[in-house]
Design a protein around this motif. Structure first.
Motif, PDB file in Angstrom:
ATOM      1  N   LEU A 209       0.829  -1.199   0.000  1.00 59.40           N
ATOM      2  CA  LEU A 209       0.000   0.000   0.000  1.00 59.40           C
ATOM      3  C   LEU A 209       0.864   1.249   0.000  1.00 59.40           C
ATOM      4  CD1 LEU A 209      -2.594  -1.153   2.690  1.00 59.40           C
ATOM      5  CD2 LEU A 209      -2.804  -1.291   0.201  1.00 59.40           C
ATOM      6  N   PRO A 210       0.434   2.322  -0.617  1.00 61.49           N
ATOM      7  CA  PRO A 210       1.228   3.560  -0.629  1.00 61.49           C
ATOM      8  C   PRO A 210       1.342   4.162   0.766  1.00 61.49           C
ATOM      9  CG  PRO A 210      -0.960   3.954  -1.530  1.00 61.49           C
ATOM     10  CD  PRO A 210      -0.833   2.462  -1.370  1.00 61.49           C
ATOM     11  N   VAL A 211       2.497   4.762   1.038  1.00 60.13           N
ATOM     12  CA  VAL A 211       2.711   5.459   2.310  1.00 60.13           C
ATOM     13  C   VAL A 211       2.557   6.945   2.016  1.00 60.13           C
ATOM     14  CG1 VAL A 211       4.284   5.870   4.220  1.00 60.13           C
ATOM     15  CG2 VAL A 211       4.285   3.657   3.069  1.00 60.13           C
ATOM     16  N   THR A 212       1.428   7.499   2.383  1.00 54.63           N
ATOM     17  CA  THR A 212       1.104   8.878   2.033  1.00 54.63           C
ATOM     18  C   THR A 212       1.211   9.847   3.204  1.00 54.63           C
ATOM     19  OG1 THR A 212      -1.242   8.445   2.436  1.00 54.63           O
ATOM     20  CG2 THR A 212      -0.435   8.113   0.189  1.00 54.63           C
ATOM     21  N   ASN A 213       1.316   9.298   4.423  1.00 57.54           N
ATOM     22  CA  ASN A 213       1.360  10.146   5.611  1.00 57.54           C
ATOM     23  C   ASN A 213       2.323   9.545   6.610  1.00 57.54           C
ATOM     24  OD1 ASN A 213       0.656  11.416   8.192  1.00 57.54           O
ATOM     25  ND2 ASN A 213      -1.125  12.228   7.115  1.00 57.54           N
ATOM     26  N   ILE A 214       3.155  10.374   7.218  1.00 59.14           N
ATOM     27  CA  ILE A 214       4.150   9.859   8.157  1.00 59.14           C
ATOM     28  C   ILE A 214       3.499   9.225   9.384  1.00 59.14           C
ATOM     29  CG2 ILE A 214       4.481  11.931   9.579  1.00 59.14           C
ATOM     30  CD1 ILE A 214       7.567  11.294   9.263  1.00 59.14           C
ATOM     31  N   ASP A 215       2.228   9.549   9.630  1.00 54.14           N
ATOM     32  CA  ASP A 215       1.510   8.924  10.746  1.00 54.14           C
ATOM     33  C   ASP A 215       1.409   7.411  10.565  1.00 54.14           C
ATOM     34  OD1 ASP A 215       1.172  11.353  11.981  1.00 54.14           O
ATOM     35  OD2 ASP A 215      -0.874  11.661  11.277  1.00 54.14           O
ATOM     36  N   GLN A 216       1.501   6.933   9.341  1.00 56.20           N
ATOM     37  CA  GLN A 216       1.472   5.506   9.069  1.00 56.20           C
ATOM     38  C   GLN A 216       2.737   4.810   9.557  1.00 56.20           C
ATOM     39  OE1 GLN A 216       0.029   6.554   4.687  1.00 56.20           O
ATOM     40  NE2 GLN A 216       0.097   4.343   4.949  1.00 56.20           N
ATOM     41  N   MET A 217       3.778   5.580   9.844  1.00 60.28           N
ATOM     42  CA  MET A 217       5.089   5.022  10.166  1.00 60.28           C
ATOM     43  C   MET A 217       5.480   5.216  11.626  1.00 60.28           C
ATOM     44  SD  MET A 217       7.012   6.556   6.790  1.00 60.28           S
ATOM     45  CE  MET A 217       8.500   5.598   7.015  1.00 60.28           C
ATOM     46  N   ILE A 218       4.642   5.815  12.433  1.00 57.89           N
ATOM     47  CA  ILE A 218       4.991   6.154  13.811  1.00 57.89           C
ATOM     48  C   ILE A 218       5.368   4.909  14.617  1.00 57.89           C
ATOM     49  CG2 ILE A 218       3.998   6.949  16.002  1.00 57.89           C
ATOM     50  CD1 ILE A 218       2.566   9.138  14.474  1.00 57.89           C
ATOM     51  N   GLY A 219       6.439   5.044  15.391  1.00 65.77           N
ATOM     52  CA  GLY A 219       6.860   3.956  16.276  1.00 65.77           C
ATOM     53  C   GLY A 219       8.367   3.758  16.265  1.00 65.77           C
ATOM     54  N   HIS A 220       8.818   2.807  17.066  1.00 64.35           N
ATOM     55  CA  HIS A 220      10.231   2.421  17.132  1.00 64.35           C
ATOM     56  C   HIS A 220      10.469   1.287  16.145  1.00 64.35           C
ATOM     57  CE1 HIS A 220      11.418   4.670  20.803  1.00 64.35           C
ATOM     58  NE2 HIS A 220      10.138   4.555  21.101  1.00 64.35           N
ATOM     59  N   TRP A 221      11.431   1.467  15.264  1.00 66.28           N
ATOM     60  CA  TRP A 221      11.753   0.468  14.245  1.00 66.28           C
ATOM     61  C   TRP A 221      13.213   0.045  14.384  1.00 66.28           C
ATOM     62  CZ3 TRP A 221       7.850  -1.263  11.083  1.00 66.28           C
ATOM     63  CH2 TRP A 221       6.705  -0.472  11.008  1.00 66.28           C
ATOM     64  N   THR A 222      13.460  -1.259  14.341  1.00 69.28           N
ATOM     65  CA  THR A 222      14.811  -1.793  14.505  1.00 69.28           C
ATOM     66  C   THR A 222      15.198  -2.626  13.284  1.00 69.28           C
ATOM     67  OG1 THR A 222      14.530  -1.898  16.898  1.00 69.28           O
ATOM     68  CG2 THR A 222      16.315  -3.187  15.963  1.00 69.28           C
TER      69      THR A 222
ATOM     70  N   SER B  81      10.800  15.441   6.904  1.00 67.98           N
ATOM     71  CA  SER B  81       9.498  15.287   6.253  1.00 67.98           C
ATOM     72  C   SER B  81       9.428  13.988   5.463  1.00 67.98           C
ATOM     73  CB  SER B  81       9.238  16.462   5.304  1.00 67.98           C
ATOM     74  OG  SER B  81      10.206  16.462   4.247  1.00 67.98           O
ATOM     75  N   LEU B  82       8.209  13.597   5.146  1.00 61.78           N
ATOM     76  CA  LEU B  82       7.946  12.509   4.205  1.00 61.78           C
ATOM     77  C   LEU B  82       7.385  13.147   2.942  1.00 61.78           C
ATOM     78  CD1 LEU B  82       7.572   9.473   3.439  1.00 61.78           C
ATOM     79  CD2 LEU B  82       5.271   9.664   4.405  1.00 61.78           C
ATOM     80  N   GLY B  83       8.100  13.015   1.826  1.00 60.84           N
ATOM     81  CA  GLY B  83       7.689  13.644   0.585  1.00 60.84           C
ATOM     82  C   GLY B  83       6.602  12.872  -0.141  1.00 60.84           C
ATOM     83  N   THR B  84       6.011  13.502  -1.134  1.00 57.83           N
ATOM     84  CA  THR B  84       4.951  12.869  -1.922  1.00 57.83           C
ATOM     85  C   THR B  84       5.469  11.681  -2.725  1.00 57.83           C
ATOM     86  OG1 THR B  84       5.363  14.490  -3.682  1.00 57.83           O
ATOM     87  CG2 THR B  84       3.597  14.982  -2.109  1.00 57.83           C
ATOM     88  N   ASP B  85       6.785  11.619  -2.944  1.00 58.91           N
ATOM     89  CA  ASP B  85       7.384  10.502  -3.670  1.00 58.91           C
ATOM     90  C   ASP B  85       7.857   9.393  -2.735  1.00 58.91           C
ATOM     91  OD1 ASP B  85       9.256  12.161  -2.576  1.00 58.91           O
ATOM     92  OD2 ASP B  85      10.593  12.192  -4.309  1.00 58.91           O
ATOM     93  N   GLN B  86       7.314   9.376  -1.516  1.00 60.70           N
ATOM     94  CA  GLN B  86       7.619   8.357  -0.516  1.00 60.70           C
ATOM     95  C   GLN B  86       9.100   8.328  -0.146  1.00 60.70           C
ATOM     96  OE1 GLN B  86       4.113   4.963  -1.106  1.00 60.70           O
ATOM     97  NE2 GLN B  86       6.213   4.350  -0.917  1.00 60.70           N
ATOM     98  N   VAL B  87       9.671   9.490   0.127  1.00 64.38           N
ATOM     99  CA  VAL B  87      11.047   9.551   0.615  1.00 64.38           C
ATOM    100  C   VAL B  87      11.081  10.332   1.921  1.00 64.38           C
ATOM    101  CG1 VAL B  87      12.088   9.355  -1.670  1.00 64.38           C
ATOM    102  CG2 VAL B  87      11.644  11.622  -0.712  1.00 64.38           C
ATOM    103  N   LEU B  88      11.913   9.855   2.857  1.00 66.32           N
ATOM    104  CA  LEU B  88      12.136  10.553   4.103  1.00 66.32           C
ATOM    105  C   LEU B  88      13.331  11.482   3.911  1.00 66.32           C
ATOM    106  CD1 LEU B  88      11.736   7.626   6.676  1.00 66.32           C
ATOM    107  CD2 LEU B  88      10.138   9.521   6.307  1.00 66.32           C
ATOM    108  N   ASP B  89      13.117  12.762   4.131  1.00 69.41           N
ATOM    109  CA  ASP B  89      14.170  13.762   4.025  1.00 69.41           C
ATOM    110  C   ASP B  89      14.764  13.937   5.417  1.00 69.41           C
ATOM    111  OD1 ASP B  89      15.863  15.798   3.372  1.00 69.41           O
ATOM    112  OD2 ASP B  89      14.311  17.230   2.798  1.00 69.41           O
ATOM    113  N   CYS B  90      16.036  13.569   5.573  1.00 65.09           N
ATOM    114  CA  CYS B  90      16.689  13.586   6.889  1.00 65.09           C
ATOM    115  C   CYS B  90      17.857  14.554   6.909  1.00 65.09           C
ATOM    116  CB  CYS B  90      17.190  12.191   7.255  1.00 65.09           C
ATOM    117  SG  CYS B  90      15.943  10.887   7.147  1.00 65.09           S
ATOM    118  N   ASP B  91      18.055  15.174   8.041  1.00 60.70           N
ATOM    119  CA  ASP B  91      19.166  16.103   8.228  1.00 60.70           C
ATOM    120  C   ASP B  91      19.841  15.780   9.547  1.00 60.70           C
ATOM    121  OD1 ASP B  91      20.884  18.123   7.548  1.00 60.70           O
ATOM    122  OD2 ASP B  91      19.284  19.561   7.095  1.00 60.70           O
TER     123      ASP B  91
END
Length: 202
Positions: free
Chosen positions: A94-107, A160-170
């Motif tokens: 499924l498409p990831v359109t909102n960062i709320d879909q990804m909330i949590g601790h991931w290992t 941010s999470l972009g419309t092209d499903q990329v996480l922009d990190c700094d």
């Protein structure tokens, strides 16, 4: 056992995986997974970076490690504890359109790259875990930890999470992480040909 060989009862179990390129993965049952590089010197000192042991005995099906706290006997794991989760072919991503879909601790539990036969693992860059919080007042929507980052000091934050499903990190450098999947308790991110497979421990 204690250092005087007195047997100590225990309820947890440590799992260690020795991987290619002098890398490792270890965790207590149902606990946080530590990934990184290890070294063994001429005195049989095994250094994980976060812990050190001296190798007392090494056989094909067993390993005995010692440190100031005790003596640890390991046997080859034949259980499904380290079973790799395989993406089923029939699963529809499924498409990831909102960062709320990804909330949590991931290992990270697995890492692949285009050509695993070359190069070496840099723990200061290789991702160990990600903590996604979602939108906040400081503009940081999550944090990215490398293999050498202390627990409370991530090297990067998620802008941010972009419309092209990329996480922009700094942070200490700029990173772009492509989101290939985030559903059913698994997340897959890709960066410059390297794929990171994450599980969410609750």
């Amino acid at each position: 056992m204690k250092t005087d060989s007195t047997i100590v009862p225990f309820t947890d179990t440590m799992f260690i995986s020795f991987l290619r390129k002098d890398s490792f993965s270890y965790h207590n049952k149902n606990g946080f997974i530590y990934n990184g590089g290890y070294t063994i010197d001429e005195d049989s000192l095994l250094d994980f970076g976060t812990a050190r042991y001296r190798i007392k005995e090494r056989r094909p099906a067993s390993l005995i490690l010692i440190n100031d706290d005790g003596i640890y006997h390991f046997i080859r794991d034949s259980s499904d504890t380290v079973k790799i989760i395989v993406l089923e072919k029939e699963e529809k991503l499924l498409p990831v359109t909102n960062i709320d879909q990804m909330i949590g601790h991931w290992t990270v539990y697995k890492r692949t790259e285009k050509d695993p036969s070359t190069g070496s693992i840099d723990n200061s860059v290789t991702i160990r875990s990600i903590y996604i919080t979602g939108p906040s007042t400081d503009g940081k929507q999550g944090y990215v930890f490398s293999g050498s980052d202390p627990g409370g000091s991530p090297s990067w934050y998620i802008k941010s999470l972009g419309t092209d499903q990329v996480l922009d990190c700094d942070g200490k450098s700029h990173r772009i992480l492509k989101v290939n999947k985030c559903q059913n308790g698994e997340m897959i991110l890709e960066e410059e040909g390297i794929k990171y497979y994450f599980k969410q421990f609750k």
